[in-house]
Design a protein around this motif. Structure first.
Motif, PDB file in Angstrom:
ATOM      1  N   UNK A  77      -5.428  11.275 -28.143  1.00 13.94           N
ATOM      2  CA  UNK A  77      -6.418  12.050 -28.888  1.00 13.94           C
ATOM      3  C   UNK A  77      -5.779  13.049 -29.848  1.00 13.94           C
ATOM      4  N   UNK A  78      -4.750  13.745 -29.420  1.00 12.46           N
ATOM      5  CA  UNK A  78      -4.087  14.687 -30.329  1.00 12.46           C
ATOM      6  C   UNK A  78      -3.468  13.954 -31.514  1.00 12.46           C
ATOM      7  N   UNK A  79      -2.861  12.806 -31.245  1.00 12.68           N
ATOM      8  CA  UNK A  79      -2.253  12.047 -32.340  1.00 12.68           C
ATOM      9  C   UNK A  79      -3.304  11.608 -33.348  1.00 12.68           C
ATOM     10  N   UNK A  80      -4.473  11.186 -32.866  1.00  8.46           N
ATOM     11  CA  UNK A  80      -5.559  10.813 -33.777  1.00  8.46           C
ATOM     12  C   UNK A  80      -5.962  11.991 -34.653  1.00  8.46           C
ATOM     13  N   UNK A  81      -6.118  13.143 -34.026  1.00  9.51           N
ATOM     14  CA  UNK A  81      -6.546  14.323 -34.779  1.00  9.51           C
ATOM     15  C   UNK A  81      -5.517  14.678 -35.846  1.00  9.51           C
ATOM     16  N   UNK A  82      -4.246  14.667 -35.481  1.00 11.39           N
ATOM     17  CA  UNK A  82      -3.205  15.066 -36.433  1.00 11.39           C
ATOM     18  C   UNK A  82      -3.072  14.053 -37.568  1.00 11.39           C
ATOM     19  N   UNK A  83      -3.260  12.783 -37.271  1.00 12.51           N
ATOM     20  CA  UNK A  83      -3.250  11.765 -38.323  1.00 12.51           C
ATOM     21  C   UNK A  83      -4.369  12.040 -39.329  1.00 12.51           C
ATOM     22  N   UNK A  84      -5.571  12.323 -38.804  1.00 13.24           N
ATOM     23  CA  UNK A  84      -6.705  12.613 -39.680  1.00 13.24           C
ATOM     24  C   UNK A  84      -6.490  13.917 -40.450  1.00 13.24           C
ATOM     25  N   UNK A  85      -5.883  14.912 -39.793  1.00 14.29           N
ATOM     26  CA  UNK A  85      -5.646  16.200 -40.457  1.00 14.29           C
ATOM     27  C   UNK A  85      -4.673  16.054 -41.618  1.00 14.29           C
ATOM     28  N   UNK A  86      -3.631  15.255 -41.446  1.00 14.76           N
ATOM     29  CA  UNK A  86      -2.684  15.023 -42.553  1.00 14.76           C
ATOM     30  C   UNK A  86      -3.394  14.340 -43.720  1.00 14.76           C
ATOM     31  N   UNK A  87      -4.187  13.337 -43.406  1.00 17.84           N
ATOM     32  CA  UNK A  87      -4.913  12.612 -44.450  1.00 17.84           C
ATOM     33  C   UNK A  87      -5.843  13.546 -45.225  1.00 17.84           C
ATOM     34  N   UNK A  88      -6.469  14.477 -44.517  1.00 19.73           N
ATOM     35  CA  UNK A  88      -7.443  15.370 -45.137  1.00 19.73           C
ATOM     36  C   UNK A  88      -6.799  16.557 -45.845  1.00 19.73           C
ATOM     37  N   UNK A  89      -5.501  16.744 -45.668  1.00 24.32           N
ATOM     38  CA  UNK A  89      -4.831  17.869 -46.323  1.00 24.32           C
ATOM     39  C   UNK A  89      -5.040  19.205 -45.638  1.00 24.32           C
ATOM     40  N   UNK A  90      -5.272  19.191 -44.330  1.00 26.94           N
ATOM     41  CA  UNK A  90      -5.410  20.441 -43.575  1.00 26.94           C
ATOM     42  C   UNK A  90      -4.107  21.228 -43.669  1.00 26.94           C
ATOM     43  N   UNK A  91      -4.221  22.545 -43.834  1.00 28.40           N
ATOM     44  CA  UNK A  91      -3.030  23.365 -44.081  1.00 28.40           C
ATOM     45  C   UNK A  91      -2.559  24.175 -42.882  1.00 28.40           C
ATOM     46  N   UNK A  92      -3.312  24.145 -41.782  1.00 26.06           N
ATOM     47  CA  UNK A  92      -2.891  24.914 -40.604  1.00 26.06           C
ATOM     48  C   UNK A  92      -3.657  24.410 -39.389  1.00 26.06           C
ATOM     49  N   UNK A  93      -2.942  24.071 -38.320  1.00 27.71           N
ATOM     50  CA  UNK A  93      -3.561  23.653 -37.065  1.00 27.71           C
ATOM     51  C   UNK A  93      -3.170  24.646 -35.981  1.00 27.71           C
ATOM     52  N   UNK A  94      -4.172  25.226 -35.344  1.00 25.67           N
ATOM     53  CA  UNK A  94      -3.965  26.146 -34.223  1.00 25.67           C
ATOM     54  C   UNK A  94      -4.278  25.357 -32.961  1.00 25.67           C
ATOM     55  N   UNK A  95      -3.274  25.155 -32.133  1.00 23.75           N
ATOM     56  CA  UNK A  95      -3.394  24.301 -30.958  1.00 23.75           C
ATOM     57  C   UNK A  95      -3.523  25.131 -29.685  1.00 23.75           C
ATOM     58  N   UNK A  96      -4.599  24.909 -28.928  1.00 22.50           N
ATOM     59  CA  UNK A  96      -4.734  25.545 -27.618  1.00 22.50           C
ATOM     60  C   UNK A  96      -3.912  24.743 -26.624  1.00 22.50           C
TER      61      UNK A  96
END
Length: 283
Positions: A77-96
């Motif tokens: 699940x984390x890998x899916x999220x990070x793949x999508x975040x890179x594609x979308x150009x997210x600039x900061x991920x705060x991970x709990x």
């Protein structure tokens, strides 16, 4: 825009409440009808960590995201999220994450999963911040029924000390980090309360506030495992017992000043938390 995942959970809900009205906010839930907030500037979108397409859609236009995953038995699940975040150009991920990842002696399933998730985020190329709390003070809500009905707390290793943290403090730190990424990128924040208390101490505090005597009943390891198996799959139940053994040996008693340093005020005490949730424990 800021995206909050886990918006119906303990920390995500509190973060969403604090961010509401401060700017564009998107809440990711499997069922948008269950989103805790709605109104101008806030939108709830449906999505699933196992559905890469829904994640890409949810992350479009997002600047910063709070990532909260809760299932160690779904490691993709984390890998899916990070793949999508890179594609979308997210600039900061705060991970709990969890404080145990910083302890080489912690090798239970849940800690290994969180440790692997941190490594995935580091390797993703996305700017990151890790929030690593100790156990939540709110975990003691699991005692509410036995306190109300019997005046009893049942716990494994009742004298083990844990520097538990108020989820509201975790949320306050998350909001600071999401609002000002530049000051926090590349940091891993250990989030604890101001004191390491045992279940015995917490029971005493609840009894004082309720003005009634409470008794702590020590569970055997088999009894604790049996209770956990009623709520969790066996691998998770065994991991939680393994973690509790580390606590018995003193691995969770360290108090860290980070909450106070980030927020500019003292971390809330267990008594503070209990006062604000006392109605749940009243008979």
């Amino acid at each position: 825009m800021i995206l909050v995942t886990g918006a119906t959970g303990t920390v995500g809900r509190l973060v969403a409440e604090r961010l509401s009205g401060t700017g564009p906010l998107r809440l990711l839930t499997r069922d948008p009808r269950r989103a805790p907030l709605a109104g101008p500037g806030t939108e709830a979108v449906g999505g699933d960590f196992d559905d890469l397409g829904s994640l890409r859609e949810a992350l479009t236009g997002v600047r910063s995201a709070l990532l909260v995953t809760t299932n160690p038995l779904a490691p993709g699940q984390d890998e899916n999220f990070l793949t999508a975040a890179r594609t979308a150009g997210v600039r900061h991920v705060v991970k709990l994450s969890a404080q145990a990842v910083a302890d080489p002696g912690a090798v239970d399933l849940i800690t290994r999963w969180q440790r692997d998730n941190e490594e995935l985020l580091r390797a993703s190329g996305l700017p990151w911040t890790f929030l690593r709390p100790r156990a939540f003070m709110s975990n003691t809500l699991s005692w509410a029924r036995s306190v109300r009905d019997e005046g009893v707390v049942r716990a494994l290793h009742g004298t083990s000390r844990n520097s538990t943290v108020d989820p509201r403090d975790i949320a306050d730190v998350a909001v600071r980090v999401l609002a000002d990424p530049g000051a926090h990128v590349g940091r891993g924040y250990a989030l604890t309360g101001p004191a390491a208390l045992s279940a015995v101490h917490q029971t005493e505090i609840l009894g004082e506030l309720l003005e009634r005597p409470l008794k702590l009943v020590e569970l055997s390891q088999d009894q604790a495992l049996s209770g956990l198996l009623a709520r969790y799959p066996e691998p998770l139940a065994r991991a939680l017992v393994e973690s509790a053994v580390r606590g018995r040996d003193g691995a969770k008693a360290h108090v860290d000043p980070t909450v106070g340093e980030v927020l500019g005020r003292p971390a809330r005490t267990y008594r503070d938390w209990a006062v604000d949730h006392l109605s749940v424990f009243r008979a």
